[in-house]
Design an enzyme around this catalytic site. Structure first.
Site, PDB file in Angstrom:
ATOM      1  CD  GLU A 218     -14.536   5.355  82.649  1.00 44.38           C
ATOM      2  OE1 GLU A 218     -15.293   5.273  83.611  1.00 44.38           O
ATOM      3  OE2 GLU A 218     -14.031   6.296  81.670  1.00 44.38           O
TER       4      GLU A 218
ATOM      5  CD  GLU B  92     -11.145   6.711  87.609  1.00 48.41           C
ATOM      6  OE1 GLU B  92     -11.440   6.855  86.487  1.00 48.41           O
ATOM      7  OE2 GLU B  92     -13.105   6.414  87.876  1.00 48.41           O
TER       8      GLU B  92
END
Length: 258
Positions: free
Chosen positions: A140, A237
């Site tokens: 990520e 998220e």
């Protein structure tokens, strides 16, 4: 149509962690993710998944002392033994929880050739180790405002790493919030790199709240994913503005959540 999952670290924080699986199921989520399982019995987490018929789509490798501010160390050669130990711990949980993928950011490190070669070595180990367990690996990119010194902060840099590692079990986790904060145009990213993206997380910008609280065009974003043929998970998220259950208006109106 993309598949929507709930991040149980950031959503439903008004409830104890193991109850969040039930609350997510009540709201129609058949898949969940969270930051870390470590410190909780894997069997307790698996029981929560099983009773709700939920798939676990992602959790993170250990990133160091999170409460003390550590955010990863994959590119630091002096921490390679810690990385290997964390990978072994993640595998022990994966054998019980059966996640689709395991993620790690690079963490902060000096932007040097040695740091990048350390990334290559450590991610090569993780990609092959997790492949043997039937679990995917993703990296990520994290923006440098939220994590100063993050070694991999953009999608092109992550793809450069993927190419060096050369393992099909390794892909990009694309976090929309971090990408925009890093100065990337998400539609350019999708157009160029969608085949390398294996998992997506979203939040509006600024504020990192639900769609409709910031400046991003989520209708266009999801249309671009559909047009590009993305079939992976999109995890919510974000920090809900208000109660979690009241933050899903966009997803229900768009037919992404029942």
């Amino acid at each position: 149509m993309v598949n929507i999952a709930a991040n149980l670290t950031m959503l439903y924080t008004e409830h104890p962690f193991l109850e969040r699986f039930d609350r997510a199921a009540d709201d129609g989520f058949t898949a969940v993710e969270f930051f870390f399982p470590y410190g909780l019995p894997a069997d307790d987490i698996q029981a929560a998944l099983t009773r709700n018929g939920q798939e676990l789509v992602l959790f993170n490798l250990p990133l160091g002392d999170w409460d003390a501010g550590e955010r990863g160390f994959v590119g630091r050669p002096e921490r390679s033994a810690d990385f290997a130990a964390g990978l072994a711990e993640a595998v022990s949980y994966a054998r019980v929880l059966h996640p689709t993928r395991i993620n790690t950011p690079s963490g902060p490190a000096p932007d040097t050739a040695e740091s990048f070669e350390t990334l290559v070595t450590n991610f090569s180990l993780a990609a092959s180790t997790l492949a043997a367990e039937g679990v995917g690996l993703v990296i990520e990119p994290i923006n440098r405002f939220d994590v100063p010194g993050a070694l991999v902060s953009t999608v092109p840099r992550a793809v450069e790493l993927l190419d060096r590692v050369g393992n099909d079990n390794f892909g990009v986790q694309y976090d929309l919030y971090h990408s925009v904060r890093a100065g990337e145009d998400p539609f350019e990213v999708i157009a160029e790199y969608l085949p390398r993206i294996r998992h997506i997380q979203i939040a509006d910008v600024p504020g990192r709240h639900q769609p409709g609280t910031g400046a991003l065009d989520f209708e266009r974003f999801f249309a671009a994913l559909d047009d590009g043929g993305y079939e992976g998970w999109v995890s919510l998220e974000y920090h809900p503005e208000g109660l979690t259950g009241e933050s899903f208006g966009f997803f229900r109106s768009a037919g992404l959540l029942a």
